[in-house]
Design a protein around this motif. Structure first.
Motif, PDB file in Angstrom:
ATOM      1  N   MET A 128       0.845  -1.192   0.000  1.00 50.91           N
ATOM      2  CA  MET A 128       0.000   0.000   0.000  1.00 50.91           C
ATOM      3  C   MET A 128       0.878   1.238   0.000  1.00 50.91           C
ATOM      4  N   GLY A 129       0.268   2.390   0.146  1.00 49.66           N
ATOM      5  CA  GLY A 129       1.011   3.636   0.058  1.00 49.66           C
ATOM      6  C   GLY A 129       1.714   3.984   1.356  1.00 49.66           C
ATOM      7  N   GLU A 130       2.478   5.078   1.310  1.00 50.75           N
ATOM      8  CA  GLU A 130       3.193   5.542   2.484  1.00 50.75           C
ATOM      9  C   GLU A 130       2.219   6.043   3.546  1.00 50.75           C
ATOM     10  N   LEU A 131       2.573   5.775   4.792  1.00 54.70           N
ATOM     11  CA  LEU A 131       1.707   6.202   5.886  1.00 54.70           C
ATOM     12  C   LEU A 131       1.793   7.705   6.097  1.00 54.70           C
ATOM     13  N   ARG A 132       3.006   8.261   5.938  1.00 54.13           N
ATOM     14  CA  ARG A 132       3.220   9.683   6.169  1.00 54.13           C
ATOM     15  C   ARG A 132       3.654  10.371   4.887  1.00 54.13           C
ATOM     16  N   ALA A 133       3.341  11.650   4.783  1.00 57.00           N
ATOM     17  CA  ALA A 133       3.689  12.416   3.579  1.00 57.00           C
ATOM     18  C   ALA A 133       4.220  13.780   3.984  1.00 57.00           C
ATOM     19  N   ASP A 134       5.372  14.168   3.421  1.00 55.04           N
ATOM     20  CA  ASP A 134       5.925  15.501   3.679  1.00 55.04           C
ATOM     21  C   ASP A 134       4.969  16.599   3.255  1.00 55.04           C
ATOM     22  N   TRP A 135       4.206  16.328   2.206  1.00 58.37           N
ATOM     23  CA  TRP A 135       3.429  17.394   1.580  1.00 58.37           C
ATOM     24  C   TRP A 135       2.108  17.694   2.292  1.00 58.37           C
ATOM     25  N   ARG A 136       1.718  16.888   3.278  1.00 58.04           N
ATOM     26  CA  ARG A 136       0.519  17.220   4.055  1.00 58.04           C
ATOM     27  C   ARG A 136       0.913  18.216   5.148  1.00 58.04           C
ATOM     28  N   LEU A 137       0.330  19.399   5.096  1.00 57.49           N
ATOM     29  CA  LEU A 137       0.758  20.506   5.947  1.00 57.49           C
ATOM     30  C   LEU A 137      -0.338  20.920   6.923  1.00 57.49           C
ATOM     31  N   ARG A 138       0.110  21.402   8.063  1.00 54.59           N
ATOM     32  CA  ARG A 138      -0.789  21.974   9.057  1.00 54.59           C
ATOM     33  C   ARG A 138      -0.481  23.474   9.143  1.00 54.59           C
ATOM     34  N   LEU A 139      -1.523  24.303   9.121  1.00 58.89           N
ATOM     35  CA  LEU A 139      -1.320  25.751   9.062  1.00 58.89           C
ATOM     36  C   LEU A 139      -1.773  26.424  10.349  1.00 58.89           C
ATOM     37  N   ARG A 140      -0.955  27.383  10.771  1.00 56.53           N
ATOM     38  CA  ARG A 140      -1.319  28.278  11.862  1.00 56.53           C
ATOM     39  C   ARG A 140      -1.328  29.705  11.323  1.00 56.53           C
ATOM     40  N   ARG A 141      -2.078  30.524  11.979  1.00 56.13           N
ATOM     41  CA  ARG A 141      -2.161  31.912  11.536  1.00 56.13           C
ATOM     42  C   ARG A 141      -1.177  32.762  12.326  1.00 56.13           C
ATOM     43  N   GLY A 142      -0.319  33.492  11.637  1.00 53.89           N
ATOM     44  CA  GLY A 142       0.579  34.442  12.273  1.00 53.89           C
ATOM     45  C   GLY A 142       1.956  33.897  12.545  1.00 53.89           C
ATOM     46  N   ASP A 143       2.100  33.006  13.504  1.00 54.79           N
ATOM     47  CA  ASP A 143       3.415  32.493  13.875  1.00 54.79           C
ATOM     48  C   ASP A 143       3.268  31.113  14.510  1.00 54.79           C
ATOM     49  N   ALA A 144       4.379  30.640  15.103  1.00 58.82           N
ATOM     50  CA  ALA A 144       4.394  29.285  15.655  1.00 58.82           C
ATOM     51  C   ALA A 144       3.407  29.095  16.797  1.00 58.82           C
ATOM     52  N   ASN A 145       3.005  30.182  17.429  1.00 58.45           N
ATOM     53  CA  ASN A 145       2.064  30.088  18.545  1.00 58.45           C
ATOM     54  C   ASN A 145       0.639  30.445  18.143  1.00 58.45           C
ATOM     55  N   GLY A 146       0.433  30.696  16.851  1.00 59.86           N
ATOM     56  CA  GLY A 146      -0.895  31.064  16.383  1.00 59.86           C
ATOM     57  C   GLY A 146      -1.857  29.896  16.411  1.00 59.86           C
ATOM     58  N   PRO A 147      -3.133  30.180  16.303  1.00 59.88           N
ATOM     59  CA  PRO A 147      -4.130  29.104  16.350  1.00 59.88           C
ATOM     60  C   PRO A 147      -4.089  28.240  15.092  1.00 59.88           C
ATOM     61  N   LEU A 148      -4.361  26.940  15.261  1.00 63.33           N
ATOM     62  CA  LEU A 148      -4.523  26.068  14.100  1.00 63.33           C
ATOM     63  C   LEU A 148      -5.730  26.542  13.304  1.00 63.33           C
ATOM     64  N   CYS A 149      -5.558  26.649  11.995  1.00 67.24           N
ATOM     65  CA  CYS A 149      -6.663  27.193  11.206  1.00 67.24           C
ATOM     66  C   CYS A 149      -6.962  26.394   9.950  1.00 67.24           C
ATOM     67  N   GLY A 150      -6.231  25.322   9.686  1.00 67.02           N
ATOM     68  CA  GLY A 150      -6.528  24.549   8.487  1.00 67.02           C
ATOM     69  C   GLY A 150      -5.341  23.740   8.018  1.00 67.02           C
ATOM     70  N   ALA A 151      -5.428  23.307   6.788  1.00 66.18           N
ATOM     71  CA  ALA A 151      -4.418  22.430   6.196  1.00 66.18           C
ATOM     72  C   ALA A 151      -3.919  23.033   4.895  1.00 66.18           C
ATOM     73  N   GLY A 152      -2.893  22.419   4.356  1.00 69.44           N
ATOM     74  CA  GLY A 152      -2.334  22.862   3.085  1.00 69.44           C
ATOM     75  C   GLY A 152      -1.609  21.726   2.404  1.00 69.44           C
ATOM     76  N   VAL A 153      -1.157  21.985   1.164  1.00 70.20           N
ATOM     77  CA  VAL A 153      -0.489  20.970   0.356  1.00 70.20           C
ATOM     78  C   VAL A 153       0.775  21.576  -0.235  1.00 70.20           C
ATOM     79  N   LEU A 154       1.917  20.961   0.017  1.00 77.06           N
ATOM     80  CA  LEU A 154       3.170  21.400  -0.588  1.00 77.06           C
ATOM     81  C   LEU A 154       3.246  20.840  -2.009  1.00 77.06           C
ATOM     82  N   VAL A 155       3.366  21.713  -3.010  1.00 77.35           N
ATOM     83  CA  VAL A 155       3.385  21.261  -4.400  1.00 77.35           C
ATOM     84  C   VAL A 155       4.721  21.521  -5.080  1.00 77.35           C
ATOM     85  N   ASP A 156       5.604  22.234  -4.421  1.00 79.20           N
ATOM     86  CA  ASP A 156       6.961  22.471  -4.889  1.00 79.20           C
ATOM     87  C   ASP A 156       7.779  22.808  -3.650  1.00 79.20           C
TER      88      ASP A 156
END
Length: 443
Positions: free
Chosen positions: A1-29
């Motif tokens: 089957m496929g890989e369990l983990r992926a570098d390209w699955r991203l977690r986003l915070r607003r502002g800085d490292a201490n900002g609230p979690l606000c969604g996800a993203g995808v690394l495409v390059d």
């Protein structure tokens, strides 16, 4: 089957490292991220990107790229294209798939409240809903929710074919307008497909093209980095500007110990950094640095790779951008004496320095490599004969019969005067020797 983990699955915070979690993203390059515009909120916002499934990759700030603000309405589809403040070439980008089929089984990983480390939901592609596509879940509990916006919608991975990203989660809708999918009678997830994002963003259009990457080149180059003893000590490759091959190279340059950019880097700096990877007598740094740069005669003891280390690798990126390649070729030839491996990248075949690189670097290195393989084959054949108990006074002449035959071919190469023909025959000999050695290496 496929890989369990992926570098390209991203977690986003607003502002800085201490900002609230606000969604996800995808690394495409290495420096480009896709997410939803409503996650970012404003085109001047600063986002904090975390590689939630690969903690070895450092988080980094990101901002909306020029032309990357594509909010809902006015021709946009609730998409934001972000540019990382500093690239992450070590991260493997998402493979984009512009084809989307009804009934396709897909999944998405988001960061809903209480699930900061991620939760994964499954569903099937249903029908079109304007420019968006409906995603049906088996139960209302598997409908996406807050924290999933911008998440990659991925195909089910199969053996030999990894998951591919077909779109971004943008929203969910319930028929009763309740806050949670479970409290509505009907609830569905919605995504915006990659092909629609490509219509809005030239960057995504380029990255979703079948020619965006050169995966065969990536595999060859990774093998070169991984197998220093068995692959060519010097390689010359042509990487046209703006090609998928160039994009693939950008993601692999971090694997080199040193990268020299033709026409921009400094030869003294290259000599300085290269000496960090090779062994020379204490207190003799300036002696060997001057020798590498051609300012001093050859030392009595040529430095070698430091004990216990893999041979250092130097990539010359844009060899034909170097205005005067002669001094660079001389420096690289001395590094070769120290056991350094070289990858020489040209923008165009036959560019500036091509002949010098071939004759002074590539050909001597391959001849030496062929000799080393011949010696290995000779030792391997003799050892095998000893193990089988067939070495005796009457069999010494036949114990290394294959090695002797190839050694005659190697001597014949020295009589060839045409460089191109000699290189062709030399590569054929090296390929044959590697094939002969494989059964011995497995025993």
């Amino acid at each position: 089957m496929g890989e369990l983990r992926a570098d390209w699955r991203l977690r986003l915070r607003r502002g800085d490292a201490n900002g609230p979690l606000c969604g996800a993203g995808v690394l495409v390059d290495q420096d480009t991220v896709l997410t939803c515009a409503h996650v970012v909120r404003r085109p001047d916002a600063v986002m904090w990107v975390e590689f939630a499934e690969n903690r070895a990759l450092e988080p980094v700030a990101a901002r909306v790229a020029p032309g990357g603000w594509l909010p809902e309405g006015a021709g946009g589809e609730d998409v934001a294209v972000l540019r990382l403040d500093s690239p992450r070439p070590r991260a493997r980008p998402a493979p984009l798939e512009p084809r989307l089929l009804s009934g396709m089984e897909v999944f998405a990983t988001g960061y809903a409240e209480g699930f900061d480390d991620g939760m994964t939901l499954w569903g099937r592609i249903s029908g079109a809903s304007g420019e968006r596509v409906q995603l049906d879940a088996a139960t209302k509990a598997e409908v996406v929710r807050a924290g999933f916006s911008g998440a990659a919608v991925c195909t089910r991975p199969f053996e030999g074919r990894p998951a591919r990203v077909v779109g971004l989660v943008v929203s969910w809708r319930g028929d009763m307008g309740e806050l949670l999918p479970e409290t509505n009678r009907l609830a569905f997830s919605y995504l915006i497909p990659v092909d629609r994002i490509a219509e809005l963003s030239p960057t995504v259009k380029e990255l979703s093209s079948p020619y965006a990457w050169d995966h065969r080149f990536e595999a060859r180059l990774n093998r070169w980095f991984d197998e220093p003893a068995d692959d060519d000590p010097v390689k010359i490759t042509v990487v046209p500007p703006g090609s998928g091959k160039e994009r693939s190279l950008r993601h692999l340059l971090h694997r080199a110990d040193e990268v020299y950019h033709g026409g921009r880097s400094s030869r003294p700096d290259l000599a300085d950094h290269a000496l960090e990877h090779i062994d020379f007598p204490p207190g003799q740094y300036l002696t060997y640095w001057d020798w590498l740069l051609g300012a001093r005669r050859r030392p009595v003891r040529v430095p070698v790779v430091a004990p216990g280390r893999r041979p250092a690798t130097v990539v010359v990126d844009g060899f034909d951008d170097e205005p005067e390649p002669g001094p660079l070729v001389d420096l690289l030839a001395r590094l070769r004496e120290c056991g350094v491996r070289l990858l020489l990248v040209f923008r165009h075949e036959g560019g500036t320095g091509w002949t010098a690189a071939r004759d002074a670097l590539l050909r001597p290195a391959l001849l030496g490599h062929a000799d080393a393989l011949l010696a290995r084959l000779e030792r391997a054949e003799f050892s095998r004969a000893v193990r089988l108990g067939v070495v005796g006074s009457g069999s010494l002449d036949t114990v290394t019969e294959s090695a002797d035959r190839y050694r005659a071919e190697r001597r014949a190469l020295d009589t060839l005067t045409d460089p191109g023909r000699q290189l062709t025959r030399l590569r054929e000999l090296i390929t044959a020797l590697r094939a002969e050695l494989r059964p011995h290496d497995r025993t």
